[in-house]
Design a protein around this motif. Structure first.
Motif, short mmCIF file in Angstrom:
data_model
loop_
_atom_site.label_atom_id
_atom_site.label_comp_id
_atom_site.label_asym_id
_atom_site.label_seq_id
_atom_site.Cartn_x
_atom_site.Cartn_y
_atom_site.Cartn_z
N LEU A 25 29.85 9.60 58.70
CA LEU A 25 29.74 11.47 57.73
C LEU A 25 30.98 11.28 57.88
O LEU A 25 32.16 11.28 57.76
CB LEU A 25 29.12 12.25 58.88
CG LEU A 25 27.74 12.49 59.25
CD1 LEU A 25 27.00 11.83 60.28
CD2 LEU A 25 26.79 14.53 59.03
N ILE A 26 30.82 11.58 55.98
CA ILE A 26 31.76 12.14 55.25
C ILE A 26 32.06 13.14 53.86
O ILE A 26 30.67 13.40 53.83
CB ILE A 26 32.52 10.90 54.38
CG1 ILE A 26 31.50 10.05 52.92
CG2 ILE A 26 33.70 9.78 55.31
CD1 ILE A 26 32.33 8.84 52.56
N PRO A 27 32.66 13.91 54.85
CA PRO A 27 32.10 15.27 53.74
C PRO A 27 32.43 15.22 51.75
O PRO A 27 32.09 15.76 51.27
CB PRO A 27 33.74 16.08 53.88
CG PRO A 27 35.18 15.63 54.71
CD PRO A 27 33.80 14.17 55.13
N THR A 28 32.73 14.29 51.27
CA THR A 28 33.29 13.73 50.01
C THR A 28 33.83 12.32 49.49
O THR A 28 34.35 11.78 50.56
CB THR A 28 34.87 14.67 49.42
OG1 THR A 28 34.73 14.50 47.92
CG2 THR A 28 35.50 14.33 49.88
N VAL A 29 33.26 12.25 48.50
CA VAL A 29 34.08 10.76 48.48
C VAL A 29 35.15 10.84 48.06
O VAL A 29 36.18 9.70 48.17
CB VAL A 29 33.02 9.97 46.91
CG1 VAL A 29 33.57 8.72 45.98
CG2 VAL A 29 31.62 9.90 47.26
N SER A 30 35.82 11.89 47.52
CA SER A 30 37.49 11.95 46.88
C SER A 30 37.99 11.23 48.15
O SER A 30 37.50 11.68 49.10
CB SER A 30 37.79 13.45 47.16
OG SER A 30 37.76 13.26 45.89
N GLY A 31 39.26 10.46 48.56
CA GLY A 31 40.34 10.60 49.39
C GLY A 31 39.38 8.87 49.80
O GLY A 31 39.92 8.22 50.88
N HIS A 32 38.29 8.58 49.25
CA HIS A 32 37.32 7.48 50.68
C HIS A 32 37.21 6.34 49.56
O HIS A 32 37.12 6.05 48.51
CB HIS A 32 36.07 7.33 51.06
CG HIS A 32 35.21 6.67 51.19
ND1 HIS A 32 35.57 6.89 52.88
CD2 HIS A 32 34.48 6.38 51.39
CE1 HIS A 32 34.56 5.85 53.26
NE2 HIS A 32 34.16 4.98 52.22
N THR A 33 37.62 5.08 49.89
CA THR A 33 37.74 4.29 48.91
C THR A 33 36.12 3.32 49.33
O THR A 33 36.36 2.26 50.27
CB THR A 33 38.74 2.81 49.65
OG1 THR A 33 39.91 3.08 48.71
CG2 THR A 33 38.51 1.92 47.93
N PRO A 34 35.35 3.03 48.55
CA PRO A 34 34.40 2.39 48.51
C PRO A 34 34.30 0.72 48.93
O PRO A 34 35.00 0.03 48.41
CB PRO A 34 32.92 2.93 47.57
CG PRO A 34 33.59 2.80 46.27
CD PRO A 34 35.49 4.01 46.72
N GLY A 35 33.45 0.22 49.73
CA GLY A 35 33.70 -1.24 50.03
C GLY A 35 32.00 -2.67 49.95
O GLY A 35 31.37 -1.59 50.21
#
Length: 154
Positions: A57-67
């Motif tokens: 679970l992540i709170p936002t897509v910001s700061g996350h890099t999809p793979g």
């Protein structure tokens, strides 16, 4: 009318189990700043556990890099747009390299990213049921249908 957010989500995801087989991890983008039913997290975890998928679970897509090999279930349209942009930048093709599922259908989701797969309640049916209850002066509890609408992003 009511929704069973946990069981509805779990059932909708299981109805698309065949589409998940090409992915290795599923993310639920569950923002803290917007109020969503906590049962969504329960249904998500139940599906991932029962179907034996790695998840987070992540709170936002910001700061996350999809793979590559990842699926994202996004509740907010702002996260959906950011995710699609990040995939374009990394040259990840939705439905092939990365999976995207959005919560609640809108006409725009038919077009964005060549069609975004959605999990949604049936709003037309909800309106029909509400109208029927008002016109016929019924007071009953009716479960509204919930489904996975397959498009190109998964």
């Amino acid at each position: 009318m009511y929704q069973d957010f946990s069981k509805d989500l779990e059932g909708a995801l299981f109805s698309g189990l065949d589409l998940f087989q090409k992915y290795k991890k599923i993310f639920l983008v569950y923002p803290h700043h917007v109020k969503h039913p906590p049962e969504i997290r329960v249904g998500f975890r139940n599906f991932c556990h029962d179907a034996n998928f790695d998840y987070d679970l992540i709170p936002t897509v910001s700061g996350h890099t999809p793979g590559k090999g990842e699926v994202y279930i996004v509740l907010e349209d702002s996260d959906l747009i950011e995710l699609v942009k990040k995939c374009q930048k990394k040259k990840l093709k939705p439905g092939k390299d990365v999976g995207i599922i959005s919560y609640n259908d809108t006409p725009l989701k038919e077009i964005v990213g060549n069609g975004i797969t959605v999990i949604s309640t049936d709003y037309v049916r909800m309106g029909q049921s509400a109208a029927d209850m008002i016109v016929n002066k019924k007071r009953e509890s009716v479960k509204n249908p919930f489904y996975l609408l397959r498009r190109n992003s998964l």
